[in-house]
Scaffold this active site. Structure first.
Site, PDB file in Angstrom:
ATOM      1  N   TYR A   1     -11.166 -99.755 -21.627  1.00 23.57           N
ATOM      2  CA  TYR A   1     -10.176 -98.703 -21.381  1.00 23.57           C
ATOM      3  C   TYR A   1      -8.826 -99.265 -20.925  1.00 23.57           C
ATOM      4  O   TYR A   1      -7.830 -98.559 -20.890  1.00 23.57           O
ATOM      5  CB  TYR A   1     -10.699 -97.713 -20.328  1.00 23.57           C
ATOM      6  CG  TYR A   1     -11.938 -96.945 -20.756  1.00 23.57           C
ATOM      7  CD1 TYR A   1     -12.498 -97.134 -22.015  1.00 23.57           C
ATOM      8  CD2 TYR A   1     -12.544 -96.041 -19.913  1.00 23.57           C
ATOM      9  CE1 TYR A   1     -13.629 -96.450 -22.408  1.00 23.57           C
ATOM     10  CE2 TYR A   1     -13.684 -95.347 -20.296  1.00 23.57           C
ATOM     11  CZ  TYR A   1     -14.219 -95.554 -21.551  1.00 23.57           C
ATOM     12  OH  TYR A   1     -15.338 -94.877 -21.939  1.00 23.57           O
TER      13      TYR A   1
ATOM     14  N   LYS B   1     -24.708-105.805 -22.707  1.00 24.50           N
ATOM     15  CA  LYS B   1     -25.056-105.923 -24.135  1.00 24.50           C
ATOM     16  C   LYS B   1     -24.910-107.408 -24.475  1.00 24.50           C
ATOM     17  O   LYS B   1     -24.143-107.807 -25.370  1.00 24.50           O
ATOM     18  CB  LYS B   1     -24.120-105.024 -24.959  1.00 24.50           C
ATOM     19  CG  LYS B   1     -24.450-104.933 -26.432  1.00 24.50           C
ATOM     20  CD  LYS B   1     -25.653-104.065 -26.738  1.00 24.50           C
ATOM     21  CE  LYS B   1     -25.925-104.022 -28.225  1.00 24.50           C
ATOM     22  NZ  LYS B   1     -27.280-103.506 -28.547  1.00 24.50           N
TER      23      LYS B   1
ATOM     24  N   ASP C   1     -19.432 -95.015 -18.235  1.00 23.72           N
ATOM     25  CA  ASP C   1     -18.904 -93.688 -18.565  1.00 23.72           C
ATOM     26  C   ASP C   1     -19.983 -92.871 -19.278  1.00 23.72           C
ATOM     27  O   ASP C   1     -20.242 -91.705 -18.963  1.00 23.72           O
ATOM     28  CB  ASP C   1     -17.665 -93.879 -19.473  1.00 23.72           C
ATOM     29  CG  ASP C   1     -16.858 -92.611 -19.627  1.00 23.72           C
ATOM     30  OD1 ASP C   1     -17.213 -91.591 -19.015  1.00 23.72           O
ATOM     31  OD2 ASP C   1     -15.870 -92.638 -20.382  1.00 23.72           O
TER      32      ASP C   1
ATOM     33  N   ASP D   1     -28.653-100.204 -24.632  1.00 23.49           N
ATOM     34  CA  ASP D   1     -29.427 -99.261 -25.448  1.00 23.49           C
ATOM     35  C   ASP D   1     -30.776 -98.956 -24.799  1.00 23.49           C
ATOM     36  O   ASP D   1     -31.239 -97.810 -24.793  1.00 23.49           O
ATOM     37  CB  ASP D   1     -29.592 -99.758 -26.902  1.00 23.49           C
ATOM     38  CG  ASP D   1     -29.461-101.263 -27.046  1.00 23.49           C
ATOM     39  OD1 ASP D   1     -29.425-101.953 -26.013  1.00 23.49           O
ATOM     40  OD2 ASP D   1     -29.416-101.757 -28.182  1.00 23.49           O
TER      41      ASP D   1
ATOM     42  N   ASP E   1     -22.976 -89.849 -17.493  1.00 20.75           N
ATOM     43  CA  ASP E   1     -23.109 -88.472 -17.986  1.00 20.75           C
ATOM     44  C   ASP E   1     -24.544 -88.192 -18.404  1.00 20.75           C
ATOM     45  O   ASP E   1     -25.081 -87.111 -18.166  1.00 20.75           O
ATOM     46  CB  ASP E   1     -22.157 -88.212 -19.166  1.00 20.75           C
ATOM     47  CG  ASP E   1     -20.806 -87.701 -18.693  1.00 20.75           C
ATOM     48  OD1 ASP E   1     -20.497 -87.898 -17.484  1.00 20.75           O
ATOM     49  OD2 ASP E   1     -20.064 -87.113 -19.493  1.00 20.75           O
TER      50      ASP E   1
END
Ligand code: NAD
Length: 352
Positions: free
Chosen positions: A141, A191, A247, A223, A251
């Protein structure tokens, strides 16, 4: 204690829930003899409309000078144009960067009385108590270069995923520190099988793990982490991850608690000012109806009292009152009930 708190109600349901948080803080102040001085400022879409910027320099300076910042939510369809020069989210990113808050803490607990509000099977939810820590000021970001151009006759878009060792180390150290007071287990999510930045992430996790041998450390690919949150969330204690993975996973984790409206967050850094906000957005679909669940916002004030002001007893008083209120069956519409935002706050405040 006297404390100076900047209020950024923002857009949509933001002002509706922030006003209830202030009532809670006032009730705590009078019960425990503190003085909280508030300074209300514009931020997000409302600030674009009135000041031409989602976060003005003056508002940022006021936030930097405060003891803590309480934020409602920003954004909404009115400011959704992706080509606009300024957007509410830009103000949010600039505020996080300007306050130097590099870690976002999101506790996810499932209240026993709300197990049926979650789409997961009840047996999966027993004992779920996770603290997700998301790196907040680095990664995709913020990395450069970023932008769009035309290359070889093709339109191209670029984002850069970049991490420095110190950015990873400081959030990892915080995760290990917070795990001390919990189940002493850190799950580091990356990852590393694909991304170079994740290989550095894992290397530093191993280093910080070696410095904290009393804490169990596991590495989980993002994952797999997404699946574990659904198949075995009770197996996790502190989860720490980089900005974009966090992020998304935070959620996902919020679904466990039954409603977006239930969960608080704290953003902390090396400086003294913390930023506290519920995890939900401005909920334009219910804005102005007075039915938003104020609990995520109210629990954010408990985090503010704990992390920025060191008022643990007061923070626990709020958390216990929320627990008791839910146990007693009080519910806003998102939880299948009929209470308004104000009535839910009334129920909590009368239990202090
Ligand atoms: P949202 O969190 O605003 O809403 C998602 C759903 O959850 C909606 O159905 C909403 O009614 C419900 N909901 C959220 N909070 C609730 C509450 N307290 N009580 C009851 N129900 C609640 O997410 P969205 O709809 O994807 O985004 C709406 C706007 O908010 C967008 O402009 C988005 O960019 C912005 N947003 C802001 C933040 C922030 O300020 N930190 C975070 C996420 C989204």
């Amino acid at each position: 204690m006297k404390a100076h708190i900047v209020l950024l109600p923002g857009d949509g349901i933001g002002p509706e829930v922030v006003s209830q948080a202030v009532r809670v803080l006032d009730a705590i102040a009078s019960q425990f003899r503190h003085e909280f001085v508030y300074q209300e400022r514009l931020m997000g879409g409302c600030s674009i409309d009135k000041c031409g910027s989602s976060l003005t320099d003056e508002t940022l300076a006021d936030c930097q000078a405060a003891d803590a910042v309480l934020l409602g939510a920003v954004g909404g369809p009115k400011w959704d144009n992706p080509n606009a020069k300024d957007r509410p989210e830009r103000g949010l990113l600039a505020l996080r960067k300007g306050l130097g808050v590099f870690a976002n803490l999101r506790p996810v607990k499932v209240h026993p009385a709300l197990i049926d509000a979650s789409p997961l099977k009840p047996e999966k939810l027993q004992g779920v108590d996770i603290l997700v820590i998301r790196e907040l000021t680095g990664g995709l970001y913020f990395g450069w270069p970023k932008g769009r151009d035309v290359k070889d006759g093709r339109e191209r878009a670029v984002d850069t995923l970049e991490y420095y060792d110190y950015e990873i180390r400081r959030v990892m150290e915080l995760a290990f520190k917070l795990a001390q007071g919990r189940q002493r287990k850190v799950t580091s999510v990356d990852k590393a099988n694909v991304l170079e930045s994740s290989r550095l992430w894992r290397q530093i996790a191993v280093q910080v793990g070696a410095e904290n041998p009393e804490i169990a450390l596991e590495h989980v690919l993002v994952d797999t982490a997404a699946m574990r949150l659904i198949t075995g969330p009770a197996s996790m204690d502190v989860m720490v991850t980089e900005n974009m993975f966090g992020d998304i996973l935070t959620d996902e984790a919020s679904v466990l608690a039954g409603s977006m409206g239930m969960l608080p967050s704290a953003s902390l850094g090396a400086g003294r000012v913390g930023l506290y906000e519920p995890i939900h957005g401005s909920a334009p679909d219910i804005a102005g109806k007075g039915i938003a669940n104020p609990i995520g916002m109210i629990l954010s004030t408990a985090m503010l009292l704990r992390h920025s002001l060191g008022l643990e007893t007061e923070a626990v008083a709020i958390e216990k009152a929320v627990d008791d209120t839910i146990t007693a069956g009080a519910r806003t519409a998102d939880l299948g009930g009929k209470l308004t935002t104000t009535q839910m706050a009334d129920e909590i405040i009368r239990r202090f």
